[in-house]
Every structure is written in C-alpha cells, then in structure tokens.
Design an enzyme around this catalytic site. Structure first.
Site, PDB file in Angstrom:
ATOM      1  N   ASP A 181       0.819  -1.208   0.000  1.00 18.40           N
ATOM      2  CA  ASP A 181       0.000   0.000   0.000  1.00 18.40           C
ATOM      3  C   ASP A 181       0.856   1.262   0.000  1.00 18.40           C
ATOM      4  OD1 ASP A 181      -2.381  -1.350  -0.096  1.00 18.40           O
ATOM      5  OD2 ASP A 181      -2.718  -1.339   2.054  1.00 18.40           O
ATOM      6  N   GLY A 182       2.051   1.185   0.584  1.00 15.93           N
ATOM      7  CA  GLY A 182       2.945   2.342   0.577  1.00 15.93           C
ATOM      8  C   GLY A 182       3.322   2.755  -0.830  1.00 15.93           C
ATOM      9  N   ASN A 211      -4.538   8.802   2.242  1.00 14.00           N
ATOM     10  CA  ASN A 211      -4.961   8.098   3.457  1.00 14.00           C
ATOM     11  C   ASN A 211      -5.359   9.035   4.589  1.00 14.00           C
ATOM     12  OD1 ASN A 211      -4.999   5.407   2.827  1.00 14.00           O
ATOM     13  ND2 ASN A 211      -3.145   4.865   3.937  1.00 14.00           N
ATOM     14  N   THR A 258      -9.184   2.249   6.677  1.00 12.51           N
ATOM     15  CA  THR A 258      -8.696   0.884   6.893  1.00 12.51           C
ATOM     16  C   THR A 258      -7.216   0.855   7.244  1.00 12.51           C
ATOM     17  OG1 THR A 258      -8.274   0.642   4.516  1.00 12.51           O
ATOM     18  CG2 THR A 258     -10.409  -0.116   5.340  1.00 12.51           C
ATOM     19  N   ALA A 259      -6.628   2.026   7.480  1.00 10.25           N
ATOM     20  CA  ALA A 259      -5.196   2.106   7.792  1.00 10.25           C
ATOM     21  C   ALA A 259      -5.000   2.438   9.273  1.00 10.25           C
ATOM     22  CB  ALA A 259      -4.538   3.137   6.882  1.00 10.25           C
TER      23      ALA A 259
END
Length: 287
Positions: free
Chosen positions: A71-72, A143, A184-185
């Site tokens: 994801d990063g 995010n 969701t993070a």
C-alpha cells in the site's frame, strides 16, 4: 495500450515478480513503460519490449499506472496518477496490500485491462495546508493526516474546527483525520470504523485520548477542517501526511484540511474488491 510500471526493482520481492508482470502485459498486447534508471536491471533479466523513460515522461504517455509493492507504493504513486488523471492498479508484494487489486498468483487477470472488463473505484483525496508563521506547506493525502505529540512531550489539547465551528477539544497523544480510504489504515488500528470509499467524509479519530468518551467522528466535506493545539508545559506536536515527513508545528500554527479536487481511480477487476479485501485481509490473521 501503454502501462507505466511503478516499482522499486532494488527490492527483492518486487524484482522477483517483475519479469512475470512484464510477460503478462506483453501477452495481452500491452506495452510496459519503465523508469530509465532500471534499464540495466531489465537487461540483466533478459527482458525485451520495454520502453524506458523518466517518471514524468512515462506518466504523461501511459494509459494506466501499475504498481508492484504494498500500500505504501500505491500511496506514493497514487498522487501522481491522480494528478495525471490516469487509473491505477496494484500488484501486491507487501504484507497486507489492502488497496492492491492483484496478487502475484493471479496476474492472468491483467487481461481484463486490455479487454476493458473492469470498474473504477474513485477514491477521495485531501488537500492539506500547514501554516507555520508566514510559511505555508501544501500536501495531498490519500490516506490521512496525523497530528501527534513528541516522544517526551506532555499531552497537548487538540482543537478541531469545521468551518468556524469547534467540533472537538481533547487531550490526547494525537489525532487522525482520514479519508474513507484511510479508514482501513492507521485509523482502524486506533479504533475507528471502516468506511465505504463511495462515502465522501472526513473521519476524525483521537489517539489514546485522556477521556472516558472515545469515539470517532464522521464530518462533512462541505466545510474544511482546521486543527490546532494548546500546549501544556513542554508539549511538542508534529504533523505527518500519509506517513511521510514529520513537520513540527507550534500552538500558533494551524493545519487546514479540505476535500481535494484530485481523486484516484483504482482499477477494480472483479468488482466490489473493497469488501473482498475487508473479508480476506482484515478478518483473517496475517501470515
């Protein structure tokens, strides 16, 4: 059709799957675009049919972005994809890869891109303006924006305003202001709810608040948010956008957050992959 492959080939997991991605794209009639700095690595892998160019050049020429990583990697390249208004798909080589639509064992699904058999999941983004004195720093977030105290700092008191209305005042280790994608993070780990990315809102979650009441808040994007803090003794506070550099701020500074005009379009091959990811990646223990 040209696909810009965004990958760090100096990472072993990424380099291992890279040849398979190249072969899959070529098999389905797509042209891979790769950064020029990886030209020698591609030659060592005996990979042909690749067009090399600088990142900006590839971003302009491509039809899609394809990231290889976690994801990063999507967070880093997603902002550029949003700027150039190009869709993005992720191949996961990370541990979780919540936003990545493909795993290494189902690269055959890339054929859906050439056939046009996919949907787009539009993800809201944030414009962040950190004002320190007479200086302003501007960022874009996919995010979240996190305000957090220094390691040895006393608990500061955070204030958040929606427009000109104060919506919360709390002493805490920090605050997370996230998008639905960011729900969701870090916010999820801090006890926040999961939000469907189709819902446009700000999610406000306190980190270890010194209060018996600790619930996340969902706020309208119609008005921008402003976050400040009141120092207690030697309080020190920093701001991080999408987990990047930590910017120190003083009690006289402010952080303004609003819905960005930019948005990221994630390619969703199977449809409703958000809920599939919730079930497969968040409701089962990680290996």
């Amino acid at each position: 059709m040209k696909i810009f492959i965004c990958a760090n080939l100096y990472k072993e997991k990424t380099a291992n799957i890279f040849p398979d991605v190249i072969r899959s794209l070529k098999l389905y009639g797509m042209t891979p675009l790769v950064e020029s700095r990886f030209c020698n690595i591609c030659r060592e892998m005996n990979l042909n049919g690749i067009c090399f160019g600088e990142a900006e050049e590839n971003a302009e020429k491509c039809d899609f972005f394809l990231t290889i990583g976690g994801d990063g990697t999507i967070l880093r390249w997603g902002k550029k994809a949003a700027f150039y208004r190009k869709p993005l798909i992720g191949v996961n080589t990370g541990r979780l890869g919540f936003m990545a639509n493909l795993e290494k064992e189902n690269l055959s699904m890339l054929s859906a891109i050439s056939n046009g058999k996919y949907k787009l999941s539009t993800r809201m983004m944030l414009d962040v303006i950190i004002t320190t004195g007479s200086e302003q720093k501007k960022y874009t977030a996919l995010n979240d924006v996190v305000l957090f105290k220094g390691t040895t700092s006393k608990l500061p008191e955070y204030l958040v305003f929606s427009g000109n209305t104060e919506v919360t005042r709390v002493r805490a280790d920090g605050l997370i202001i996230s998008t639905p994608t960011g729900s969701t993070a870090y916010s999820l780990s801090a006890g926040g709810p999961i939000i469907d990315p189709k819902i446009y809102c700000f999610e406000l979650t306190a980190l270890c608040p010194h209060t018996l009441f600790n619930r996340s808040m969902l706020l309208s994007v119609e008005d921008p948010l402003r976050a400040e803090y009141i120092a207690y003794e030697n309080s020190s506070v920093f701001v991080s956008v999408d987990g990047n550099e930590s910017v120190p701020i003083s009690p006289d500074d402010s952080v303004k957050i609003k819905k960005s005009e930019l948005c990221l379009n994630l390619i969703d091959i199977e449809g409703e992959s958000f809920y599939s990811s919730v079930h497969s990646k968040l409701m089962k223990p990680l290996k």
